[in-house]
Enzyme design. Structure first.
Site, PDB file in Angstrom:
ATOM      1  N   ASP A  17       2.769  27.469  -2.465  1.00  0.00           N
ATOM      2  CA  ASP A  17       3.956  28.059  -1.704  1.00  0.00           C
ATOM      3  C   ASP A  17       4.548  26.338  -1.715  1.00  0.00           C
ATOM      4  O   ASP A  17       4.728  25.216  -1.626  1.00  0.00           O
ATOM      5  CB  ASP A  17       3.428  27.988  -0.070  1.00  0.00           C
ATOM      6  CG  ASP A  17       5.245  27.921   0.576  1.00  0.00           C
ATOM      7  OD1 ASP A  17       6.137  27.791   0.198  1.00  0.00           O
ATOM      8  OD2 ASP A  17       5.504  28.233   1.471  1.00  0.00           O
ATOM      9  N   GLY A  39      13.315  36.447  -0.515  1.00  0.00           N
ATOM     10  CA  GLY A  39      12.213  35.381  -1.525  1.00  0.00           C
ATOM     11  C   GLY A  39      12.681  33.673  -1.567  1.00  0.00           C
ATOM     12  O   GLY A  39      12.175  33.193   0.046  1.00  0.00           O
ATOM     13  N   VAL A  40      12.300  33.474  -2.375  1.00  0.00           N
ATOM     14  CA  VAL A  40      11.678  31.205  -2.559  1.00  0.00           C
ATOM     15  C   VAL A  40      12.774  31.394  -1.513  1.00  0.00           C
ATOM     16  O   VAL A  40      13.233  30.113  -0.746  1.00  0.00           O
ATOM     17  CB  VAL A  40      11.844  31.093  -3.246  1.00  0.00           C
ATOM     18  CG1 VAL A  40      12.598  30.875  -4.640  1.00  0.00           C
ATOM     19  CG2 VAL A  40      10.971  29.208  -3.519  1.00  0.00           C
ATOM     20  N   ASP A  41      13.928  31.555  -1.903  1.00  0.00           N
ATOM     21  CA  ASP A  41      15.440  31.063  -0.694  1.00  0.00           C
ATOM     22  C   ASP A  41      15.390  31.238  -0.052  1.00  0.00           C
ATOM     23  O   ASP A  41      15.670  30.719   1.207  1.00  0.00           O
ATOM     24  CB  ASP A  41      16.831  32.014  -1.355  1.00  0.00           C
ATOM     25  CG  ASP A  41      18.085  31.844  -0.925  1.00  0.00           C
ATOM     26  OD1 ASP A  41      17.852  29.911  -0.673  1.00  0.00           O
ATOM     27  OD2 ASP A  41      18.924  31.968  -1.544  1.00  0.00           O
ATOM     28  N   SER A 129      14.719  33.633 -11.603  1.00  0.00           N
ATOM     29  CA  SER A 129      15.262  35.312 -11.854  1.00  0.00           C
ATOM     30  C   SER A 129      13.397  36.121 -11.558  1.00  0.00           C
ATOM     31  O   SER A 129      13.574  37.369 -12.123  1.00  0.00           O
ATOM     32  CB  SER A 129      15.634  34.836 -13.230  1.00  0.00           C
ATOM     33  OG  SER A 129      17.308  35.212 -13.032  1.00  0.00           O
ATOM     34  N   GLY A 131      11.845  37.620  -9.133  1.00  0.00           N
ATOM     35  CA  GLY A 131      11.327  38.274  -8.158  1.00  0.00           C
ATOM     36  C   GLY A 131      12.681  39.555  -8.357  1.00  0.00           C
ATOM     37  O   GLY A 131      12.985  40.056  -9.351  1.00  0.00           O
ATOM     38  N   VAL A 132      13.527  39.087  -6.809  1.00  0.00           N
ATOM     39  CA  VAL A 132      15.150  39.856  -6.892  1.00  0.00           C
ATOM     40  C   VAL A 132      15.343  40.564  -8.060  1.00  0.00           C
ATOM     41  O   VAL A 132      16.183  41.587  -8.277  1.00  0.00           O
ATOM     42  CB  VAL A 132      15.779  39.805  -5.734  1.00  0.00           C
ATOM     43  CG1 VAL A 132      16.842  40.950  -5.614  1.00  0.00           C
ATOM     44  CG2 VAL A 132      14.778  39.532  -4.674  1.00  0.00           C
ATOM     45  N   TYR A 133      15.428  39.530  -9.146  1.00  0.00           N
ATOM     46  CA  TYR A 133      16.210  39.197  -9.902  1.00  0.00           C
ATOM     47  C   TYR A 133      15.797  39.979 -11.079  1.00  0.00           C
ATOM     48  O   TYR A 133      16.917  40.293 -12.705  1.00  0.00           O
ATOM     49  CB  TYR A 133      16.966  38.590 -10.965  1.00  0.00           C
ATOM     50  CG  TYR A 133      18.190  37.597  -9.457  1.00  0.00           C
ATOM     51  CD1 TYR A 133      18.986  38.554  -8.655  1.00  0.00           C
ATOM     52  CD2 TYR A 133      18.656  36.364 -10.110  1.00  0.00           C
ATOM     53  CE1 TYR A 133      19.819  37.972  -8.155  1.00  0.00           C
ATOM     54  CE2 TYR A 133      20.015  36.021  -9.182  1.00  0.00           C
ATOM     55  CZ  TYR A 133      20.488  37.035  -8.382  1.00  0.00           C
ATOM     56  OH  TYR A 133      21.544  36.519  -7.275  1.00  0.00           O
TER      57      TYR A 133
HETATM   58  N1  AR6 Z   1       7.057  29.636  -3.517  1.00  0.00           N
HETATM   59  C1  AR6 Z   1       6.822  29.427  -4.401  1.00  0.00           C
HETATM   60  N2  AR6 Z   1       7.539  31.511  -5.426  1.00  0.00           N
HETATM   61  C2  AR6 Z   1       8.249  31.163  -4.376  1.00  0.00           C
HETATM   62  C3  AR6 Z   1       7.710  31.556  -2.838  1.00  0.00           C
HETATM   63  C4  AR6 Z   1       7.281  30.079  -2.039  1.00  0.00           C
HETATM   64  N3  AR6 Z   1       7.407  30.471  -1.259  1.00  0.00           N
HETATM   65  N4  AR6 Z   1       8.689  32.885  -2.216  1.00  0.00           N
HETATM   66  C5  AR6 Z   1       8.941  34.257  -3.371  1.00  0.00           C
HETATM   67  N5  AR6 Z   1       8.706  32.771  -4.619  1.00  0.00           N
HETATM   68  P1  AR6 Z   1      13.118  35.198  -6.324  1.00  0.00           P
HETATM   69  P2  AR6 Z   1      15.672  35.521  -7.921  1.00  0.00           P
HETATM   70  C6  AR6 Z   1       8.383  33.710  -6.035  1.00  0.00           C
HETATM   71  O1  AR6 Z   1      13.385  36.847  -6.110  1.00  0.00           O
HETATM   72  O2  AR6 Z   1      14.511  36.771  -8.710  1.00  0.00           O
HETATM   73  C7  AR6 Z   1      17.359  35.477  -3.135  1.00  0.00           C
HETATM   74  O3  AR6 Z   1      17.434  36.606  -2.000  1.00  0.00           O
HETATM   75  C8  AR6 Z   1       8.732  34.979  -6.294  1.00  0.00           C
HETATM   76  O4  AR6 Z   1       7.980  35.468  -6.196  1.00  0.00           O
HETATM   77  O5  AR6 Z   1      12.532  34.219  -4.545  1.00  0.00           O
HETATM   78  O6  AR6 Z   1      15.767  34.441  -9.018  1.00  0.00           O
HETATM   79  C9  AR6 Z   1      18.060  35.029  -3.511  1.00  0.00           C
HETATM   80  O7  AR6 Z   1      19.521  34.432  -2.968  1.00  0.00           O
HETATM   81  C10 AR6 Z   1       9.491  35.272  -7.724  1.00  0.00           C
HETATM   82  O8  AR6 Z   1       7.723  34.432  -8.871  1.00  0.00           O
HETATM   83  O9  AR6 Z   1      14.400  34.916  -6.608  1.00  0.00           O
HETATM   84  C11 AR6 Z   1      19.018  36.002  -4.915  1.00  0.00           C
HETATM   85  O10 AR6 Z   1      19.802  36.455  -4.394  1.00  0.00           O
HETATM   86  C12 AR6 Z   1      10.272  33.843  -7.933  1.00  0.00           C
HETATM   87  O11 AR6 Z   1       9.688  33.280  -6.907  1.00  0.00           O
HETATM   88  C13 AR6 Z   1      18.044  36.688  -5.365  1.00  0.00           C
HETATM   89  O12 AR6 Z   1      16.469  36.502  -4.738  1.00  0.00           O
HETATM   90  C14 AR6 Z   1      11.476  34.411  -7.655  1.00  0.00           C
HETATM   91  O13 AR6 Z   1      11.818  34.888  -6.668  1.00  0.00           O
HETATM   92  C15 AR6 Z   1      17.166  35.603  -6.552  1.00  0.00           C
HETATM   93  O14 AR6 Z   1      15.903  36.057  -7.133  1.00  0.00           O
END
Ligand code: AR6
Length: 181
Positions: A17, A39-41, A129, A131-133
């Site tokens: 994490d 997600g991570v945000d 990018s 995850g959600v993206y």
């Molecule tokens: N530590 C490390 N990696 C993580 C964690 C963590 N605690 N939590 C999730 N991930 P995403 P995006 C991974 O969706 O695709 C947000 O709502 C996750 O498994 O966080 O760039 C923003 O506000 C995935 O592999 O980011 C934007 O609106 C990776 O982090 C949008 O999502 C990225 O997933 C950005 O989407």
């Protein structure tokens, strides 16, 4: 965890994490409004302190309007173990013919450039990018790893850690790294 040594620095890939670990900076996969999200945000906002971090983000948005995909800005880490957060916006995957690879490369390289400008030596990235993206993970890993390698060779930072969330993501990134590095 696996480590790759380059002449001018080190790349580490680990499963964890990102909000629990201590670096000079961690990277946030944000949105263009720096509005927080899932997600991570979401995890970064919770651990840093939502009010403090949103205060800093919205002050920047008042100045710049919005943060385009591929660009990066920096805030303090507030209650995180890491001192700084570098926020970048990855591309939303729309099939791969809408400049996604270039924008993803820019996201990584602009984070590394900004880190260098702030004398940051150790930086950790999530899989921007992926995850959600919706960016295909293998393609994203390839772009990320080659861009990080370039940044280390240019001595922008000393140590880059890719922090992957979950077994599948970790294994995929390790496989791609072993293929191309
Ligand atoms: N530590 C490390 N990696 C993580 C964690 C963590 N605690 N939590 C999730 N991930 P995403 P995006 C991974 O969706 O695709 C947000 O709502 C996750 O498994 O966080 O760039 C923003 O506000 C995935 O592999 O980011 C934007 O609106 C990776 O982090 C949008 O999502 C990225 O997933 C950005 O989407």
């Amino acid at each position: 965890m696996q480590i790759w040594n380059f002449t001018d620095g080190q790349l580490i890939i680990r499963q964890d994490d990102i909000t629990a670990l201590k670096f000079d900076a961690i990277v946030n996969a944000a949105n263009s409004r720096l509005a927080g999200g899932g997600g991570v945000d979401g995890a970064i906002h919770r651990r840093a302190g939502y009010v403090e971090l949103q205060g800093a983000c919205q002050e920047i948005i008042r100045t710049i309007g919005s943060l385009p995909p591929g660009e990066a800005i920096i805030t303090p880490g507030f209650n995180l173990p890491s001192a700084h957060i570098i926020h970048t916006v990855g591309p939303i995957w729309r099939g791969g013919t809408n400049n996604e690879p270039r924008l993803l490369e820019n996201a990584y390289s602009n984070c590394l450039r900004l880190a260098h400008e702030h004398a940051i030596q150790t930086i950790a990235f999530p899989a921007i990018s992926c995850g959600v993206y919706g960016y295909p993970v293998k393609d994203a890993a390839r772009i990320a790893l080659l861009t990080i390698q370039k940044g280390l060779e240019a001595e922008l930072v000393n140590e880059v850690t890719m922090v992957l969330h979950g077994d599948t993501a970790y294994t995929t990134w390790i496989d791609v790294a072993n293929d191309i590095l």
